[in-house]
Design an enzyme around this catalytic site. Structure first.
Site, PDB file in Angstrom:
ATOM      1  N   LEU A 198      11.823 -19.902  -4.975  1.00  0.00           N
ATOM      2  CA  LEU A 198      10.761 -19.067  -4.409  1.00  0.00           C
ATOM      3  C   LEU A 198       9.481 -19.284  -5.205  1.00  0.00           C
ATOM      4  O   LEU A 198       9.501 -19.304  -6.435  1.00  0.00           O
ATOM      5  CB  LEU A 198      11.153 -17.580  -4.488  1.00  0.00           C
ATOM      6  N   HIS A 220       2.565   3.643  -8.996  1.00  0.00           N
ATOM      7  CA  HIS A 220       2.438   2.211  -9.295  1.00  0.00           C
ATOM      8  C   HIS A 220       3.655   1.711 -10.062  1.00  0.00           C
ATOM      9  O   HIS A 220       4.139   0.607  -9.835  1.00  0.00           O
ATOM     10  CB  HIS A 220       1.164   1.946 -10.095  1.00  0.00           C
ATOM     11  N   ASP A 235       0.824  -1.210   0.000  1.00  0.00           N
ATOM     12  CA  ASP A 235       0.000   0.000   0.000  1.00  0.00           C
ATOM     13  C   ASP A 235       0.861   1.266   0.000  1.00  0.00           C
ATOM     14  O   ASP A 235       1.958   1.274   0.556  1.00  0.00           O
ATOM     15  CB  ASP A 235      -0.905  -0.012   1.244  1.00  0.00           C
TER      16      ASP A 235
HETATM   17  C1  FPP Z   1      -1.862   0.144  -3.368  1.00  0.00           C
HETATM   18  O1  FPP Z   1      -1.441   1.485  -3.382  1.00  0.00           O
HETATM   19  C2  FPP Z   1      -1.342  -0.567  -4.510  1.00  0.00           C
HETATM   20  C3  FPP Z   1      -2.117  -1.171  -5.475  1.00  0.00           C
HETATM   21  C4  FPP Z   1      -3.581  -1.174  -5.452  1.00  0.00           C
HETATM   22  C5  FPP Z   1      -1.516  -1.829  -6.613  1.00  0.00           C
HETATM   23  C6  FPP Z   1      -0.242  -2.555  -6.358  1.00  0.00           C
HETATM   24  C7  FPP Z   1       0.382  -2.780  -7.661  1.00  0.00           C
HETATM   25  C8  FPP Z   1       1.698  -2.715  -7.923  1.00  0.00           C
HETATM   26  C9  FPP Z   1       2.744  -2.497  -6.905  1.00  0.00           C
HETATM   27  C10 FPP Z   1       2.188  -2.831  -9.326  1.00  0.00           C
HETATM   28  C11 FPP Z   1       1.743  -4.039 -10.090  1.00  0.00           C
HETATM   29  C12 FPP Z   1       2.194  -5.331  -9.513  1.00  0.00           C
HETATM   30  C13 FPP Z   1       2.844  -6.319 -10.193  1.00  0.00           C
HETATM   31  C14 FPP Z   1       3.009  -7.635  -9.565  1.00  0.00           C
HETATM   32  C15 FPP Z   1       3.400  -6.131 -11.532  1.00  0.00           C
HETATM   33  P1  FPP Z   1      -2.544   2.621  -3.423  1.00  0.00           P
HETATM   34  O2  FPP Z   1      -2.767   3.010  -4.845  1.00  0.00           O
HETATM   35  O3  FPP Z   1      -3.773   2.173  -2.708  1.00  0.00           O
HETATM   36  O4  FPP Z   1      -1.809   3.752  -2.638  1.00  0.00           O
HETATM   37  P2  FPP Z   1      -2.495   4.872  -1.741  1.00  0.00           P
HETATM   38  O5  FPP Z   1      -3.068   4.160  -0.542  1.00  0.00           O
HETATM   39  O6  FPP Z   1      -1.339   5.743  -1.377  1.00  0.00           O
HETATM   40  O7  FPP Z   1      -3.524   5.565  -2.573  1.00  0.00           O
END
Ligand code: FPP
Length: 244
Positions: A125, A31, A14
């Site tokens: 892994l 992201h 997150d």
């Molecule tokens: C949460 O941060 C993150 C996500 C919903 C997406 C996670 C995805 C990635 C790290 C990239 C894609 C993954 C792979 C495996 C290629 P948020 O957007 O909720 O952050 P915030 O809470 O600050 O708004």
């Protein structure tokens, strides 16, 4: 590094959006940076003897985000899986996608199949990527499968044990997580591995996911190593105190 390494780590990654916002950049920038952290975390696990890593890439609730962000996340997932497949294979990582694949485009579903096939021999892994995943969805789909078997006469209701359920949820064959990590400062599970987390040690940190580096990961492992897992027993039972 400590000796008590968790066999399975599950992570809610997150904070990408806030990381970008604090730099006056659009959320997708966070992201993209988050993908670099995923790469780093995978290497960290390979190098430190963590055998299973499960990451929450896209929840069943994330479809509610703005259309543009959803489509960026989809294309990021697709590009990353294609780009990283060979390197993952070389590192000995086997990849599995858990979640409701039917929600994704055929192209993306094919990409999931390809990377799973390509990396299936990896034995250092096991990386589970939760995509269109929800813990309640997982338990529900297991119930549906088992109910169908009961209806068809192949299964007695009394034969549905915890083990049977564990073998019907999408993480079948993967041991339950020992350590759950959530970055980004929120203190909740957010419908991640609802069944699997029953006895997992929980670790929450304020670090935003793009900043989650080896040092931050080591701190989480240190916190895990310092804990005593009791699984319902008393502390004295575990330390062998005869008066327990
Ligand atoms: C949460 O941060 C993150 C996500 C919903 C997406 C996670 C995805 C990635 C790290 C990239 C894609 C993954 C792979 C495996 C290629 P948020 O957007 O909720 O952050 P915030 O809470 O600050 O708004």
């Amino acid at each position: 590094m400590n000796h008590n390494i968790p066999q399975h780590v599950a992570i809610v990654m997150d904070g990408n959006g806030r990381w970008a916002k604090s730099r006056l950049m659009p959320r997708p920038f966070g992201h993209k940076k988050g993908v670099e952290s995923v790469r780093r975390a995978v290497k960290f696990c390979v190098n430190n003897g963590v055998r299973y890593l499960t990451i929450f890439a896209f929840s069943s609730e994330n479809w509610k985000r703005p259309k543009k962000e959803v489509s960026l996340l989809m294309s990021l997932l697709m590009k990353t899986l294609k780009k990283e497949a060979l390197e993952l294979q070389e590192q000995g990582v086997s990849v599995q996608i858990i979640g409701n694949r039917l929600g994704f485009s055929q192209d993306l579903q094919d990409t999931f199949d390809t990377i799973e096939q390509q990396t299936k021999e990896g034995s250092r892994l096991h990386l589970s990527i939760a995509a269109n995943y929800g813990g309640r969805w997982d338990i529900t789909q297991a119930c549906q499968q088992l109910a169908k078997q009961v209806k068809e006469g192949g299964l007695e209701p009394e034969a549905i044990t915890e083990k049977v359920i564990a073998n019907t949820i999408t993480s079948k064959g993967v041991p339950d997580p020992d350590l759950f990590i959530r970055t980004g400062g929120e203190v909740r599970i957010s419908n991640f591995l609802m069944w699997q987390l029953a006895y997992t040690e929980l670790y929450f940190c304020d670090t935003l996911w793009p900043d989650f580096d080896d040092k931050a990961f080591s701190l989480a492992l240190q916190s895990y190593a310092d804990r005593q897992r009791r699984f319902g027993k008393t502390g004295d039972q575990l330390t062998g105190d005869s008066n327990a």
